[in-house]
Design a protein around this motif. Structure first.
Motif, mmCIF file in Angstrom:
data_model
loop_
_atom_site.group_PDB
_atom_site.id
_atom_site.type_symbol
_atom_site.label_atom_id
_atom_site.label_comp_id
_atom_site.label_asym_id
_atom_site.label_seq_id
_atom_site.Cartn_x
_atom_site.Cartn_y
_atom_site.Cartn_z
ATOM 1 N N UNK A 1 0.802 -1.221 0.000
ATOM 2 C CA UNK A 1 0.000 0.000 0.000
ATOM 3 C C UNK A 1 0.833 1.268 0.000
ATOM 4 N N UNK A 2 2.072 1.186 0.426
ATOM 5 C CA UNK A 2 2.890 2.396 0.485
ATOM 6 C C UNK A 2 3.609 2.641 -0.832
ATOM 7 N N UNK A 3 3.751 3.923 -1.144
ATOM 8 C CA UNK A 3 4.563 4.320 -2.276
ATOM 9 C C UNK A 3 5.869 4.883 -1.762
ATOM 10 N N UNK A 4 6.103 6.162 -2.027
ATOM 11 C CA UNK A 4 7.360 6.773 -1.587
ATOM 12 C C UNK A 4 7.274 7.326 -0.178
ATOM 13 N N UNK A 5 6.103 7.233 0.464
ATOM 14 C CA UNK A 5 5.964 7.800 1.803
ATOM 15 C C UNK A 5 6.853 7.068 2.797
ATOM 16 N N UNK A 6 7.146 7.738 3.894
ATOM 17 C CA UNK A 6 8.068 7.223 4.895
ATOM 18 C C UNK A 6 7.471 6.013 5.608
ATOM 19 N N UNK A 7 8.274 4.967 5.745
ATOM 20 C CA UNK A 7 7.843 3.772 6.477
ATOM 21 C C UNK A 7 8.108 4.020 7.963
ATOM 22 N N UNK A 8 7.071 4.076 8.794
ATOM 23 C CA UNK A 8 7.277 4.330 10.237
ATOM 24 C C UNK A 8 8.052 3.181 10.884
ATOM 25 N N UNK A 9 8.666 3.482 11.999
ATOM 26 C CA UNK A 9 9.464 2.472 12.692
ATOM 27 C C UNK A 9 8.648 1.244 13.076
ATOM 28 N N UNK A 10 7.381 1.430 13.428
ATOM 29 C CA UNK A 10 6.590 0.281 13.871
ATOM 30 C C UNK A 10 6.140 -0.614 12.720
ATOM 31 N N UNK A 11 6.444 -0.213 11.483
ATOM 32 C CA UNK A 11 6.157 -1.069 10.326
ATOM 33 C C UNK A 11 7.424 -1.660 9.719
ATOM 34 N N UNK A 12 8.569 -1.371 10.334
ATOM 35 C CA UNK A 12 9.818 -1.939 9.833
ATOM 36 C C UNK A 12 9.891 -3.418 10.182
ATOM 37 N N UNK B 1 18.855 0.093 -4.977
ATOM 38 C CA UNK B 1 19.028 -0.773 -3.808
ATOM 39 C C UNK B 1 18.431 -0.185 -2.521
ATOM 40 N N UNK B 2 18.402 1.149 -2.312
ATOM 41 C CA UNK B 2 17.736 1.661 -1.101
ATOM 42 C C UNK B 2 16.243 1.337 -1.068
ATOM 43 N N UNK B 3 15.594 1.262 -2.242
ATOM 44 C CA UNK B 3 14.155 0.983 -2.296
ATOM 45 C C UNK B 3 13.837 -0.375 -1.686
ATOM 46 N N UNK B 4 14.728 -1.334 -1.888
ATOM 47 C CA UNK B 4 14.485 -2.704 -1.471
ATOM 48 C C UNK B 4 14.945 -2.963 -0.041
ATOM 49 N N UNK B 5 15.617 -1.984 0.546
ATOM 50 C CA UNK B 5 16.084 -2.126 1.935
ATOM 51 C C UNK B 5 15.324 -1.228 2.898
ATOM 52 N N UNK B 6 14.435 -0.378 2.390
ATOM 53 C CA UNK B 6 13.878 0.678 3.236
ATOM 54 C C UNK B 6 12.934 0.172 4.319
ATOM 55 N N UNK B 7 12.425 -1.049 4.194
ATOM 56 C CA UNK B 7 11.550 -1.588 5.231
ATOM 57 C C UNK B 7 12.324 -2.212 6.393
ATOM 58 N N UNK B 8 13.631 -2.360 6.260
ATOM 59 C CA UNK B 8 14.415 -2.931 7.356
ATOM 60 C C UNK B 8 14.420 -1.978 8.552
ATOM 61 N N UNK B 9 14.517 -2.515 9.767
ATOM 62 C CA UNK B 9 14.594 -1.641 10.950
ATOM 63 C C UNK B 9 15.716 -0.618 10.812
ATOM 64 N N UNK B 10 15.476 0.568 11.350
ATOM 65 C CA UNK B 10 16.385 1.695 11.191
ATOM 66 C C UNK B 10 17.826 1.361 11.574
ATOM 67 N N UNK B 11 18.001 0.618 12.638
ATOM 68 C CA UNK B 11 19.352 0.389 13.145
ATOM 69 C C UNK B 11 19.965 -0.924 12.650
ATOM 70 N N UNK B 12 19.448 -1.476 11.559
ATOM 71 C CA UNK B 12 20.055 -2.652 10.942
ATOM 72 C C UNK B 12 21.491 -2.315 10.542
#
Length: 490
Positions: free
Chosen positions: A31-42, A247-258
Motif C-alpha cells: 500500500x505504500x509508495x514513496x511515503x516514509x515507512x514508520x518504525x513500527x512497520x519496519x 538498492x535503497x528501495x528494497x532495503x527501506x523496510x528494514x529496521x532503522x538500526x540494521x
C-alpha cells in the motif's frame, strides 16, 4: 473520498505528520509508495537481501556478456580477471542501500538531498525512469528471443502477432510482481533463486563438458589495442552493478538500526556470486561455441528435454530482474511529481518498456543492443552512483525521511531555487568527462580516441564526480551540521 495510501498527493507527508498504517505482506498489494515507512512497520533482516539480489543475477545475460569478452579477443585468464574486477562494483550498490533504512523512503526521494527538490526531478527522470525503461526493454528482448526460439521448435509460425504476444505475456508477469511489491518480492525471490540456480548450474555442467581449457585467442592482442579491449570488457561487466541505484528501495523496510555492513554485504554478495559464476561460464562457452548467437550456441549442447526448462529459466530470471526495476521505476515516477498511485505508475512504466521491447525486436540486433547500451549508459549511472555514495559518507548516512518529503521553498532541501548545485554540477561534469573518455561501437570520445580507443568512462566519471561533489558541498555549504540528528519517525 479517502485517497489510497500510496497516492503521491498524500504520500509526501509533512514532517511529523501521522500516516495511516501500511500494508506490506506477501501476497497482498503493497500500500505504500514513496511515503516514509514508520518504525513500527519496519521488519525483516539484512540477510533477506541476499536472495533478493541473487535472483536477478542468476542471469542469461551473464552468459551473453561472458561470451562477448572472449569474442573480443581476451584470453580466459584476462576474461576471468575482468569479470571479478567489474563485479566488485556491486559493493557500491550495496553501500548506497544503507540509506534506505536510515531514511525509510525510496532512493529517488533520498537523492533530493544531493540535487535539491527541483534538480532531483531532472536526475531521477533520466536515471530512475528513462534508463529503467531501457533496461526493461533490453531484458524483455532477451527473454522474448528465447521464448520465440522455443515457439519455433514447437512449430509455431513466426509472425508479428506472436512476437507481440510473447512480449506482452512476459511483461505482464513482470508488472504483476512489481504491483504486489516489496514483501511479495522478498518472499518470491528466495524460491526463484533456488530454481534459477539449479537450472543454470545444470547448463554450466554442460558447458564445462565442451570447454577448451587450452584456449588462446587466434590473434593475441598487443599494445594499446590490448588495453582498449580490457577496458571495454571491464566497462561491459561493471555497467550492471552501476545500473542498480534502486538498492535503497528494497532495503527501506528494514529496521532503522540494521547494520550497514550487513546490508552492504548481503546486497553485494548476493549479486556478486552468481554474476561472477555465470559470466565465467559464458566465457568458457565461447572457447568452443559461437556465442555470436548465444541462445543457439547454448541450445546446441543441451539435450532436447532441457531446452524448455532453460527457456523457462530465462523468462523467470527476466521477470525477477525487471520486477525490481519496474517496482523502483514506479517509485521514481511518484518522486518526480507524477500524480499516480504506485500501482498505476508501474503500469505506465510497463507500457513504455513493452513498446520499446517490440521496437527493439523488430529493429535492432540483440547482441549489438546489449553491448552498445551497457557500454554507454555508464557515463550517466557512474557519476550518479558516485555522488550518492559520497553524500552518504559526508552525511554519515543521517537522513531525515520526513524532511526529504518537504518540497516547500522553506524546506531543508530547497537549496538555491530548488537545486543543489553541488550535486547537479558534479554529475554534469562527471558525465561530460566520462563521455569524452568513452568508447563503443557507436561512439568514440576524443580523449578515448587519443588514447587508442581505451574506455576510461567508469574511473573518470566515478572519481571525478565524487571528488567534485566533495569539494562543492564544502564550497557551497550545502551539508547540515555533522551533529544534527534526523527526525525520529513515528
Amino acid at each position: 473520498m479517502q485517497r489510497s495510501p500510496d497516492d503521491p498527493v498524500t504520500a509526501a507527508p509533512v514532517p511529523g505528520q501521522d500516516r495511516a498504517p501500511g500494508q506490506d505482506q506477501p501476497g497482498s498489494v503493497e500500500s505504500r509508495g514513496i511515503d516514509v515507512v514508520p518504525d513500527d512497520e519496519r521488519h525483516g533482516r539484512a540477510r533477506e537481501l541476499f536472495a533478493l539480489w541473487a535472483a536477478p543475477n542468476v542471469s542469461y545475460l551473464s552468459f551473453v556478456v561472458g561470451g562477448t569478452l572472449v569474442l573480443t579477443g581476451l584470453s580466459l585468464g584476462e576474461a576471468f580477471a575482468v569479470i571479478v574486477l567489474g563485479n566488485l562494483l556491486w559493493l557500491l550498490t550495496g553501500f548506497i542501500a544503507i540509506s534506505g533504512p536510515a531514511a525509510g523512503t525510496s532512493g529517488s526521494v533520498i537523492s533530493r538531498a544531493m540535487y535539491g527538490v527541483v534538480g532531483n526531478k531532472a536526475v531521477v527522470a533520466v536515471t530512475g525512469w528513462l534508463i529503467a525503461s531501457l533496461y526493461l526493454a533490453l531484458n524483455w528482448s532477451a527473454a522474448s528471443t528465447a521464448g520465440l526460439g522455443m515457439a519455433a521448435r514447437l512449430g509455431l509460425p513466426d509472425s508479428t502477432a506472436l512476437n507481440a504476444a510473447v512480449v506482452i505475456l512476459i511483461a505482464g508477469a513482470t508488472i504483476l510482481v512489481a504491483i504486489f511489491g516489496h514483501a511479495t518480492i522478498v518472499r518470491l525471490y528466495g524460491v526463484l533463486t533456488v530454481f534459477l540456480t539449479v537450472v543454470f548450474l545444470a547448463l554450466s555442467v554442460m558447458v564445462l563438458g565442451h570447454t577448451d581449457w587450452s584456449y588462446t585467442p587466434a590473434e593475441p592482442l598487443t599494445g594499446v589495442a590490448h588495453l582498449a579491449v580490457l577496458a571495454a570488457g571491464f566497462t561491459l561487466v561493471a555497467s550492471a552493478p552501476l545500473s542498480y541505484a534502486n538498492s535503497p528501495d528494497l532495503a527501506r523496510y528494514l529496521p532503522r538500526h540494521t547494520s550497514g555492513a550487513s546490508i552492504t554485504l548481503a546486497t553485494a554478495v548476493g549479486a556478486f556470486l552468481p554474476s561472477v559464476a555465470f559470466t565465467t561460464i559464458g566465457a568458457l562457452a565461447a572457447t568452443t561455441l559461437d556465442m555470436n548467437d548465444p541462445q543457439a550456441a547454448l541450445e546446441s549442447i543441451m539435450p532436447g528435454w532441457f531446452v524448455a526448462p532453460f527457456v523457462i529459466a530465462v523468462v523467470v530470471n527476466t521477470v525477477a530482474n525487471n520486477g525490481i526495476t519496474a517496482y523502483s521505476a514506479g517509485l521514481s515516477m511518484q518522486s518526480i511529481g507524477v500524480r499516480l498511485p504506485r500501482t498505476l505508475a508501474v503500469l505506465v512504466i510497463g507500457v513504455i518498456g513493452t513498446t520499446m521491447t517490440l521496437f527493439a525486436l523488430l529493429v535492432f540486433d540483440f547482441l549489438t543492443a546489449v553491448n552498445t547500451m551497457m557500454e554507454l549508459v555508464v557515463v550517466i549511472t557512474g557519476p550518479c552512483m558516485a555522488v550518492y555514495a559520497t553524500d552518504i559518507v559526508l552525511r554519515r548516512n543521517r537522513y531525515d525521511g520526513h524532511a526529504l518529503h518537504d518540497e516547500s521553498r522553506t524546506g531543508p532541501h530547497w537549496y538555491a531555487g530548488g537545486v543543489n548545485w553541488a550535486g547537479v554540477l558534479a554529475v554534469l561534469a562527471g558525465a561530460g568527462a566520462a563521455t569524452l573518455c568513452a568508447s563503443s561501437t557507436t561512439w568514440g570520445g576524443p580523449l578515448s580516441s587519443a588514447l587508442g580507443g581505451v574506455n576510461l568512462a567508469i574511473p573518470v566519471g566515478i572519481a571525478g564526480s565524487a571528488v567534485l561533489y566533495w569539494i562543492l558541498t564544502r564550497a557551497l555549504g550545502t551539508l547540515p551540521s555533522p551533529t544534527a540528528s534526523p527526525t525520529v519517525q513515528r
